[in-house]
Design a protein around this motif. Structure first.
Motif, short mmCIF file in Angstrom:
data_model
loop_
_atom_site.label_atom_id
_atom_site.label_comp_id
_atom_site.label_asym_id
_atom_site.label_seq_id
_atom_site.Cartn_x
_atom_site.Cartn_y
_atom_site.Cartn_z
N LEU A 113 0.83 -1.21 0.00
CA LEU A 113 0.00 0.00 0.00
C LEU A 113 0.86 1.26 0.00
O LEU A 113 0.56 2.23 -0.71
CB LEU A 113 -0.92 0.01 1.23
CG LEU A 113 -2.08 -1.00 1.22
CD1 LEU A 113 -2.89 -0.85 2.50
CD2 LEU A 113 -2.98 -0.80 0.01
N LEU A 114 1.94 1.26 0.78
CA LEU A 114 2.83 2.42 0.81
C LEU A 114 3.46 2.65 -0.56
O LEU A 114 3.58 3.80 -1.02
CB LEU A 114 3.94 2.20 1.85
CG LEU A 114 3.55 2.32 3.32
CD1 LEU A 114 4.75 2.03 4.22
CD2 LEU A 114 3.01 3.72 3.62
N ILE A 115 3.82 1.58 -1.22
CA ILE A 115 4.42 1.70 -2.56
C ILE A 115 3.40 2.25 -3.55
O ILE A 115 3.71 3.11 -4.38
CB ILE A 115 4.97 0.34 -3.02
CG1 ILE A 115 6.24 0.02 -2.23
CG2 ILE A 115 5.25 0.33 -4.52
CD1 ILE A 115 6.78 -1.35 -2.47
N LEU A 116 2.15 1.77 -3.46
CA LEU A 116 1.11 2.23 -4.39
C LEU A 116 0.76 3.69 -4.16
O LEU A 116 0.73 4.49 -5.12
CB LEU A 116 -0.13 1.35 -4.24
CG LEU A 116 -1.35 1.76 -5.10
CD1 LEU A 116 -1.02 1.66 -6.57
CD2 LEU A 116 -2.56 0.90 -4.74
N PHE A 117 0.52 4.08 -2.92
CA PHE A 117 0.00 5.41 -2.64
C PHE A 117 1.09 6.48 -2.52
O PHE A 117 0.81 7.67 -2.74
CB PHE A 117 -0.84 5.40 -1.36
CG PHE A 117 -2.16 4.73 -1.52
CD1 PHE A 117 -3.20 5.36 -2.17
CD2 PHE A 117 -2.37 3.44 -1.05
CE1 PHE A 117 -4.43 4.74 -2.34
CE2 PHE A 117 -3.59 2.81 -1.20
CZ PHE A 117 -4.62 3.46 -1.85
N LEU A 118 2.30 6.08 -2.17
CA LEU A 118 3.38 7.07 -2.01
C LEU A 118 4.42 7.00 -3.14
O LEU A 118 4.68 7.99 -3.80
CB LEU A 118 4.07 6.86 -0.66
CG LEU A 118 3.22 7.14 0.58
CD1 LEU A 118 4.04 6.93 1.85
CD2 LEU A 118 2.67 8.57 0.57
#
Length: 360
Positions: A113-118
């Protein structure tokens, strides 16, 4: 008690992910540094320019290596738990392999999720900046943009003559355009051109049924045909529009609509976008597959054996995605079916391995 164990496993998995991102990322960054040096050697750039360009690539590098990071970090955490008899202890107090994997999966999913959103939006922004620095700058000749599903082009012939072109509909396969509006600005005159249709061929815009309005004198005339000289061709247009990998995830739908409108859409693009959005779930499946193999590690298993198996699994998963992507393009397979295959094969292999471990 269970919460403490879950937190322990979650934090340990997070630590292994971060360590692997650092070491694998550093290795790839050094290789990338050499590639950048070769790429811009003709520009006589300083070491600071090369370092700056390398920093721009960091988010993309992390996105590219994350499947291998998950594979290797999962293998190593299970090796650690087995060597320290923690797997046996957890099993003795009633934990199944799936119970042990739950906090590990949570750490993987949160990382995804961090990779996708940030990192995904950051990577898109920095990659575009990287491309502008390392490729030839055509800003003094033309610029091409899509806005509100229309094509906007600024064509600069020289300092005294510019065209601002707005095209409502264009098929980039045959370069036929419809509903064309052009503002022509020169040192002496300014014109507004309206054309029902036209065609771009070899850096020329051939217009049909043209209305020319002289803005300065408020006069107009009609012409059956009119040809304008351009500084760009079909390849320049397509390259400007179809660079789908440098689009942040929240603009995927808008970009797909543009590609479809301009006849540049392919299942490959949708497969890439779906893979990016569902990547947090896919990474969990990748970790699940690795768990199926890692659960069979023996105590004090050789470091190189674990590393070899981990890299092999990562490579095979990468190869699977490449093969399915190639088949999707060649046989025009629907992107959802392609991704279902990519998603299902590691899941089935992981389930098979887990069942074998549980039975034995």
């Amino acid at each position: 008690m269970n919460k403490k164990i879950y937190l322990y496993l979650y934090l340990m998995k997070t630590k292994y992910i971060l360590l692997n991102i650092f070491f694998i990322g550093l290795f790839v960054l050094l290789i990338n540094l050499l590639e950048i040096s070769r790429m811009i050697e003709e520009k006589n750039s300083s070491i600071f320019s090369i370092m700056y360009l390398s920093l721009l690539k960091i988010p993309t590098i992390i996105i590219d290596i994350i499947p291998f990071v998950i594979v290797i970090s999962t293998a190593f955490i299970y090796r650690y738990l087995i060597n320290n008899n923690e797997i046996i202890s957890l099993r003795n107090i009633g934990f199944s392999l799936l119970d042990i994997y739950k906090p590990i999966a949570a750490a993987i999913f949160f990382t995804g999720l961090l990779i996708l959103f940030l990192l995904n939006p950051l990577s898109a922004k920095l990659e575009n900046k990287f491309d502008k620095i390392t490729t030839k700058d055509f800003s003094d000749q033309y610029s091409i943009n899509i806005k509100n599903n229309k094509l906007w082009i600024k064509n600069i012939k020289n300092l005294e003559e510019k065209y601002f072109i707005n095209i409502s509909n264009i098929d980039l396969e045959n370069m036929n355009a419809k509903n064309i509006k052009i503002i022509s600005i020169t040192k002496e005159d300014n014109y507004f051109l309206l054309s029902k249709k036209g065609k771009i061929t070899d850096k020329q815009f051939n217009l049909n049924d043209v209305i020319i309005l002289d803005i300065d004198n408020d006069e107009y005339e009609r012409r059956k045909n009119l040809t304008l000289d351009l500084n760009f061709d079909k390849n320049n247009l397509i390259n400007s529009i179809s660079n789908y990998k440098n689009i942040p995830f929240y603009k995927y739908k808008e970009h797909l609509n543009s590609l479809k409108k301009f006849n540049l859409y392919s299942s490959k693009v949708s497969l890439f976008y779906v893979s990016t959005i569902i990547n947090p779930f896919f990474l969990v499946i990748v970790g699940f597959t690795v768990m199926g193999f890692s659960g069979k590690f023996k105590k004090n298993e050789s470091f190189f054996t674990v590393l070899f198996i981990s890299i092999l699994i990562g490579f095979l998963l990468f190869l699977l995605k490449e093969i399915i992507t190639s088949l999707t393009i060649t046989y025009n397979i629907h992107f959802l079916l392609s991704y279902l295959i990519i998603f299902s094969i590691p899941l089935i292999i992981g389930l098979y391995q887990i069942i074998n471990i549980e039975i034995n």
